[in-house]
Design a protein around this motif. Structure first.
Motif, PDB file in Angstrom:
ATOM      1  N   SER A  83     -11.968  10.139   1.480  1.00 23.43           N
ATOM      2  CA  SER A  83     -10.603   9.926   1.023  1.00 23.43           C
ATOM      3  C   SER A  83     -10.578   9.516  -0.443  1.00 23.43           C
ATOM      4  O   SER A  83     -11.559   9.014  -1.003  1.00 23.43           O
ATOM      5  N   LEU A  84      -9.423   9.738  -1.071  1.00 22.68           N
ATOM      6  CA  LEU A  84      -9.254   9.359  -2.468  1.00 22.68           C
ATOM      7  C   LEU A  84      -9.380   7.853  -2.634  1.00 22.68           C
ATOM      8  O   LEU A  84      -9.984   7.371  -3.610  1.00 22.68           O
ATOM      9  N   PHE A  85      -8.852   7.099  -1.681  1.00 28.27           N
ATOM     10  CA  PHE A  85      -8.947   5.639  -1.764  1.00 28.27           C
ATOM     11  C   PHE A  85     -10.400   5.184  -1.777  1.00 28.27           C
ATOM     12  O   PHE A  85     -10.802   4.337  -2.583  1.00 28.27           O
ATOM     13  N   ALA A  86     -11.227   5.745  -0.884  1.00 29.72           N
ATOM     14  CA  ALA A  86     -12.633   5.337  -0.814  1.00 29.72           C
ATOM     15  C   ALA A  86     -13.362   5.681  -2.098  1.00 29.72           C
ATOM     16  O   ALA A  86     -14.196   4.904  -2.588  1.00 29.72           O
ATOM     17  N   ILE A 153      -6.126  -1.825  -7.030  1.00 28.49           N
ATOM     18  CA  ILE A 153      -5.917  -0.682  -7.925  1.00 28.49           C
ATOM     19  C   ILE A 153      -6.019   0.632  -7.148  1.00 28.49           C
ATOM     20  O   ILE A 153      -5.196   1.541  -7.305  1.00 28.49           O
ATOM     21  N   SER A 154      -7.035   0.739  -6.309  1.00 29.61           N
ATOM     22  CA  SER A 154      -7.240   1.973  -5.542  1.00 29.61           C
ATOM     23  C   SER A 154      -6.085   2.240  -4.606  1.00 29.61           C
ATOM     24  O   SER A 154      -5.600   3.378  -4.476  1.00 29.61           O
ATOM     25  N   ARG A 155      -5.645   1.168  -3.945  1.00 30.39           N
ATOM     26  CA  ARG A 155      -4.527   1.328  -3.012  1.00 30.39           C
ATOM     27  C   ARG A 155      -3.248   1.704  -3.738  1.00 30.39           C
ATOM     28  O   ARG A 155      -2.446   2.510  -3.257  1.00 30.39           O
ATOM     29  N   GLY A 156      -3.039   1.118  -4.915  1.00 35.19           N
ATOM     30  CA  GLY A 156      -1.840   1.419  -5.688  1.00 35.19           C
ATOM     31  C   GLY A 156      -1.777   2.859  -6.149  1.00 35.19           C
ATOM     32  O   GLY A 156      -0.695   3.400  -6.369  1.00 35.19           O
ATOM     33  N   ILE A 157      -2.941   3.497  -6.305  1.00 36.17           N
ATOM     34  CA  ILE A 157      -2.972   4.909  -6.721  1.00 36.17           C
ATOM     35  C   ILE A 157      -2.906   5.842  -5.519  1.00 36.17           C
ATOM     36  O   ILE A 157      -2.170   6.833  -5.514  1.00 36.17           O
ATOM     37  N   ILE A 161       0.328   8.716  -3.204  1.00 37.09           N
ATOM     38  CA  ILE A 161      -0.065  10.116  -3.030  1.00 37.09           C
ATOM     39  C   ILE A 161      -0.071  10.483  -1.543  1.00 37.09           C
ATOM     40  O   ILE A 161       0.378  11.554  -1.139  1.00 37.09           O
ATOM     41  N   LYS A 162      -0.587   9.574  -0.720  1.00 38.08           N
ATOM     42  CA  LYS A 162      -0.580   9.807   0.726  1.00 38.08           C
ATOM     43  C   LYS A 162       0.847   9.933   1.246  1.00 38.08           C
ATOM     44  O   LYS A 162       1.155  10.782   2.104  1.00 38.08           O
ATOM     45  N   LEU A 163       1.739   9.102   0.704  1.00 36.94           N
ATOM     46  CA  LEU A 163       3.133   9.145   1.110  1.00 36.94           C
ATOM     47  C   LEU A 163       3.764  10.495   0.749  1.00 36.94           C
ATOM     48  O   LEU A 163       4.516  11.075   1.537  1.00 36.94           O
ATOM     49  N   LEU A 164       3.432  10.997  -0.446  1.00 42.84           N
ATOM     50  CA  LEU A 164       3.945  12.300  -0.873  1.00 42.84           C
ATOM     51  C   LEU A 164       3.422  13.415   0.028  1.00 42.84           C
ATOM     52  O   LEU A 164       4.154  14.349   0.377  1.00 42.84           O
ATOM     53  N   ILE A 165       2.160  13.323   0.413  1.00 47.61           N
ATOM     54  CA  ILE A 165       1.587  14.334   1.317  1.00 47.61           C
ATOM     55  C   ILE A 165       2.329  14.341   2.640  1.00 47.61           C
ATOM     56  O   ILE A 165       2.667  15.400   3.182  1.00 47.61           O
ATOM     57  N   MET A 166       2.603  13.158   3.169  1.00 51.76           N
ATOM     58  CA  MET A 166       3.318  13.065   4.442  1.00 51.76           C
ATOM     59  C   MET A 166       4.732  13.635   4.323  1.00 51.76           C
ATOM     60  O   MET A 166       5.216  14.330   5.227  1.00 51.76           O
ATOM     61  N   ALA A 167       5.392  13.363   3.190  1.00 52.18           N
ATOM     62  CA  ALA A 167       6.754  13.871   3.003  1.00 52.18           C
ATOM     63  C   ALA A 167       6.759  15.392   2.867  1.00 52.18           C
ATOM     64  O   ALA A 167       7.627  16.073   3.416  1.00 52.18           O
ATOM     65  N   VAL A 168       5.782  15.927   2.128  1.00 47.91           N
ATOM     66  CA  VAL A 168       5.686  17.384   1.972  1.00 47.91           C
ATOM     67  C   VAL A 168       5.436  18.037   3.326  1.00 47.91           C
ATOM     68  O   VAL A 168       5.978  19.105   3.631  1.00 47.91           O
ATOM     69  N   GLN A 169       4.606  17.392   4.161  1.00 48.95           N
ATOM     70  CA  GLN A 169       4.359  17.908   5.508  1.00 48.95           C
ATOM     71  C   GLN A 169       5.651  17.970   6.308  1.00 48.95           C
ATOM     72  O   GLN A 169       5.930  18.950   7.004  1.00 48.95           O
ATOM     73  N   ARG A 184       8.029   1.963  -8.881  1.00 45.80           N
ATOM     74  CA  ARG A 184       7.117   1.847 -10.019  1.00 45.80           C
ATOM     75  C   ARG A 184       7.630   2.751 -11.140  1.00 45.80           C
ATOM     76  O   ARG A 184       8.358   3.711 -10.901  1.00 45.80           O
ATOM     77  N   LYS A 185       7.242   2.435 -12.355  1.00 48.82           N
ATOM     78  CA  LYS A 185       7.767   3.113 -13.536  1.00 48.82           C
ATOM     79  C   LYS A 185       6.707   3.949 -14.242  1.00 48.82           C
ATOM     80  O   LYS A 185       6.846   4.272 -15.419  1.00 48.82           O
ATOM     81  N   ASP A 186       5.648   4.290 -13.550  1.00 46.16           N
ATOM     82  CA  ASP A 186       4.598   5.106 -14.157  1.00 46.16           C
ATOM     83  C   ASP A 186       4.753   6.563 -13.726  1.00 46.16           C
ATOM     84  O   ASP A 186       5.800   6.975 -13.241  1.00 46.16           O
ATOM     85  N   GLU A 187       3.679   7.343 -13.908  1.00 55.34           N
ATOM     86  CA  GLU A 187       3.732   8.765 -13.583  1.00 55.34           C
ATOM     87  C   GLU A 187       4.022   9.009 -12.100  1.00 55.34           C
ATOM     88  O   GLU A 187       4.727   9.960 -11.742  1.00 55.34           O
ATOM     89  N   LEU A 188       3.468   8.189 -11.218  1.00 50.63           N
ATOM     90  CA  LEU A 188       3.720   8.357  -9.787  1.00 50.63           C
ATOM     91  C   LEU A 188       5.181   8.100  -9.446  1.00 50.63           C
ATOM     92  O   LEU A 188       5.752   8.756  -8.574  1.00 50.63           O
ATOM     93  N   GLY A 189       5.786   7.130 -10.128  1.00 46.66           N
ATOM     94  CA  GLY A 189       7.209   6.890  -9.925  1.00 46.66           C
ATOM     95  C   GLY A 189       8.043   8.079 -10.365  1.00 46.66           C
ATOM     96  O   GLY A 189       9.008   8.475  -9.697  1.00 46.66           O
TER      97      GLY A 189
END
Length: 449
Positions: A83-86, A153-157, A161-169, A184-189
């Motif tokens: 996983s990306l988190f790991a 930090i890992s969880r915040g990134i 992304i995992k949430l977006l994958i679930m929504a796209v599904q 959040r006000k960064d690129e992910l936001g």
């Protein structure tokens, strides 16, 4: 701590969206039926003891709705090690701990040299022991701190992304009511914001297409009803003339009238198909299920098509592999429609002198019917369109054969309503075989489409 949410669009926002859609449609249509607000599908709360995988809420204008689990996701699970988190967690941990361990080893070595040079030998052992304990505690607390920071930090990134994958599904399954809220006000936001904007646009397009489809269905239904009465009158007028009830006609006159009668008959069949499709879409395609002798129904349907087949020098061979008195629960008129539509296609797309084979047998608890021909076949690239409305194979269109492209759509809906299934095998230029099954027990029949 950042929070991430799925939420369904509120009734208020959905009503506003539909109002926008109707305003757009008003530019192309003078009258559009008012659309009722779309009520979001309720999501059941988790069972007692079940953990919440992701927070779920409605937007800010519905703050009193309790948080529930957003169920229904079936994405493939990634092994934790891949996983990306790991990967992020391992990278941050390694980058932080490696310098710490190297620094600790070097400082310990330098400290040991200083002790050996400037401290009496009898005190070196005591100071060395104290130094090792202190360095162990320092390194231990550094490892804990680094591990915690790397995890955060890992969880915040990875979590957004995992949430977006679930929504796209969820969206790929056809549900456009899902939104994502990432505080959040960064690129992910920004990505979440534009994702929600995209979903809103897709939903507006979907709602517009639904409204347009309803308008088309209403137009088709009204037009078909208005056409059927005069066409029926023309049919019986021509029939009276052909039967000589208003006087004897010459052979040439009879030929002209017969061609007109057949053309009128095709128009009536097209109108009836359009009405059937309209009823199917509106859920008004009625059924009358009863116990019937299925072999007799199929034989009568074959007899109807045999008249047209004989004119084209095409033979219909009926293979009955079931008892004559076998009774199943079905709608006799709808089963007749299935057989006639499939046989019409087989006869129309076969060459003179060909043979069409109808086989009726049993497959488990179902009746299985196959209709095979040696006609023009269906191109491989068009297999996925076969049961679509108004579909006609490209090679059939080139032959300029009659057909509305609605028959297979109607047949599929009738078979599905009976709780059966329909499929086909085809090779372009070699022929097509259609198969369908109907359960022989009432409990397998679907309550509705």
């Amino acid at each position: 701590m950042e929070r991430y949410y799925f939420f369904m669009a509120s009734p208020k926002k959905q009503t506003q969206s539909i109002a926008k859609t109707q305003a757009v449609l008003a530019a192309t249509s003078q009258e559009i039926p008012a659309a009722a607000p779309v009520v979001p599908t309720p999501v059941a709360p988790p069972e007692k003891g079940q953990s919440l995988q992701e927070p779920f809420s409605r937007p800010e204008d519905s703050p009193h709705v309790p948080v529930h689990q957003y169920s229904g996701f079936e994405f493939s699970k990634i092994p934790w090690g891949q996983s990306l988190f790991a990967k992020l967690f391992g990278a941050f941990l390694a980058l932080a701990l490696l310098p710490t361990i190297i620094s600790a080893v070097l400082i310990t070595a330098a400290y040991q040299v200083l002790l050996n040079q400037y401290v009496p030998e009898r005190e070196v052992e005591i100071l060395t022991s104290n130094m090792q304990v202190q360095f162990f505690l320092i390194v231990f607390f550094i490892i804990i701190l680094v591990t915690f920071i790397s995890f955060v930090i890992s969880r915040g990134i990875s979590r957004p992304i995992k949430l977006l994958i679930m929504a796209v599904q969820k969206i790929s399954d056809g549900d456009l009511s899902v939104h994502i809220k990432i505080n959040r006000k960064d690129e992910l936001g920004n990505l979440a914001h534009f994702f929600n904007t995209m979903v809103d646009k897709l939903k507006e397009i979907q709602e517009r297409n639904i409204e347009i489809s309803k308008i088309k269905s209403q137009f088709v239904s009204v037009a078909a009803h208005q056409l059927r009465t005069p066409l029926s009158a023309v049919k019986w007028t021509l029939r009276l003339l052909l039967d000589g009830d208003v006087g004897k006609m010459s052979k040439e006159q009879d030929d002209f009238l017969e061609r007109g009668y057949q053309t009128n008959e095709r128009m009536i069949n097209l109108v009836n198909d359009l009405l059937d499709v309209s009823r199917i879409e509106e859920g008004r395609f009625g059924y009358n299920f009863q116990e019937v002798e299925i072999a007799n129904i199929i034989r009568k349907a074959i007899a109807e098509v045999s008249i047209v087949a004989a004119k084209r020098n095409i033979k219909i061979n009926f293979r009955q592999l079931i008892p004559e008195d076998l009774r199943i629960v079905a709608d006799p008129e709808r089963v007749r429609t299935i057989v006639i539509n499939l046989l019409d296609n087989a006869v129309n797309y076969s060459e003179p002198g060909d043979e069409v084979v109808v086989t009726v047998g049993e497959e488990g608890d179902s009746l299985k019917v196959s209709i095979e021909d040696n006609g023009i076949g269906i191109p491989d690239s068009e297999f996925d369109k076969v049961f679509s409305r108004f579909y006609r194979a490209s090679n059939a269109v080139r032959l300029q054969t009659d057909g509305s492209g609605l028959g297979l759509f109607i047949v599929q809906n009738i078979v599905n309503r009976h709780g059966g299934r329909i499929w086909f095998e085809s090779k372009e230029g070699q022929g097509t075989s259609f198969f369908f099954t109907i359960p022989m027990r009432r409990e397998f029949i679907k309550e509705s489409l």
